[in-house]
Design an enzyme around this catalytic site. Structure first.
Site, PDB file in Angstrom:
ATOM      1  N   HIS A 167       0.825  -1.208   0.000  1.00 24.36           N
ATOM      2  CA  HIS A 167       0.000   0.000   0.000  1.00 24.36           C
ATOM      3  C   HIS A 167       0.859   1.258   0.000  1.00 24.36           C
ATOM      4  O   HIS A 167       2.036   1.238   0.416  1.00 24.36           O
ATOM      5  CB  HIS A 167      -0.925   0.012   1.224  1.00 24.36           C
ATOM      6  CG  HIS A 167      -0.167   0.023   2.514  1.00 24.36           C
ATOM      7  ND1 HIS A 167       0.362   1.173   3.067  1.00 24.36           N
ATOM      8  CD2 HIS A 167       0.166  -0.980   3.357  1.00 24.36           C
ATOM      9  CE1 HIS A 167       0.983   0.881   4.188  1.00 24.36           C
ATOM     10  NE2 HIS A 167       0.881  -0.429   4.388  1.00 24.36           N
ATOM     11  N   GLU A 221      -1.977  -7.122   7.291  1.00 25.98           N
ATOM     12  CA  GLU A 221      -0.614  -6.960   7.768  1.00 25.98           C
ATOM     13  C   GLU A 221      -0.346  -7.880   8.951  1.00 25.98           C
ATOM     14  O   GLU A 221      -1.259  -8.323   9.651  1.00 25.98           O
ATOM     15  CB  GLU A 221      -0.379  -5.490   8.163  1.00 25.98           C
ATOM     16  CG  GLU A 221       0.998  -5.172   8.712  1.00 25.98           C
ATOM     17  CD  GLU A 221       2.167  -5.466   7.782  1.00 25.98           C
ATOM     18  OE1 GLU A 221       2.342  -6.651   7.386  1.00 25.98           O
ATOM     19  OE2 GLU A 221       2.935  -4.541   7.468  1.00 25.98           O
TER      20      GLU A 221
END
Length: 193
Positions: A8, A81
């Site tokens: 990201h 994550e």
């Protein structure tokens, strides 16, 4: 299969040097949106057959910039994550000061779960392996995955068959890593481009 793993763009937590794992869900900064647009340009010649995205805001915003809102994406929780446990949301400089043994010697970080209560490398890699098995590697699909730095780092260690993920640098924000699979064998074509 051609697999493109994109981290990201810069999030608010990245900009503020906050440990950002599975529990922190902050949006992109202006810089992060700019980074995602740059990656969109880099990948503009590729027609993706499948797009998988972590459900966290920073990843979903990045994916929308890269592929647009008209394209169907699949949100997959296995792509979130790494979970840093109670370290999530803390300032990185404070963590380095309070737990130098895990941050000043990278090979010790794999044992940080004992203090943080977070995820182990093995647990994260198991969910990534499970995800890979669901893709079917022997096809001609162009697959885009938008995920996170530590997750991609651990994924690279898995694909490259190394037991030392600490020797692999996390990709930079919004950069991509490209693997080709030949009879199920991963071949690294580009890293953090």
């Amino acid at each position: 299969m051609e697999l493109y793993l994109v981290r990201h763009g810069q999030s608010q937590a990245n900009a503020n040097h906050i440990m950002q794992g599975a529990k922190i869900d902050q949006p992109l900064t202006d810089k992060g949106r700019m980074q995602a647009n740059e990656t969109k340009e880099k990948l503009s010649g590729i027609q993706f057959d499948k797009i998988f995205v972590s459900p966290l805001k920073r990843a979903s915003e990045t994916a929308e910039i890269i592929v647009g809102s008209q394209v169907t994406v699949t949100f997959d929780p296995r792509l979130v994550e790494f979970d840093y446990g109670k370290w999530d949301g803390q300032r990185i400089e404070d963590l380095v000061a309070n737990y130098p043994e895990y941050f000043k010697n990278a090979s010790n970080f794999k044992n940080s779960w004992r203090v943080s209560g977070g995820e182990t490398y093995e647990k994260a890699q198991k969910r990534l392996s499970n995800f890979m098995n669901s893709l079917g590697l022997d096809n001609n699909d162009q697959v885009l995955v938008v995920s996170h730095g530590m997750t991609i780092k651990l994924w690279l260690a898995l694909l490259l068959n190394t037991n030392n993920p600490e020797r692999i640098a996390e990709p930079e924000n919004a950069e991509y890593t490209h693997f080709s699979f030949y009879h199920g064998i991963p071949i690294l074509k580009a890293y953090s481009k």
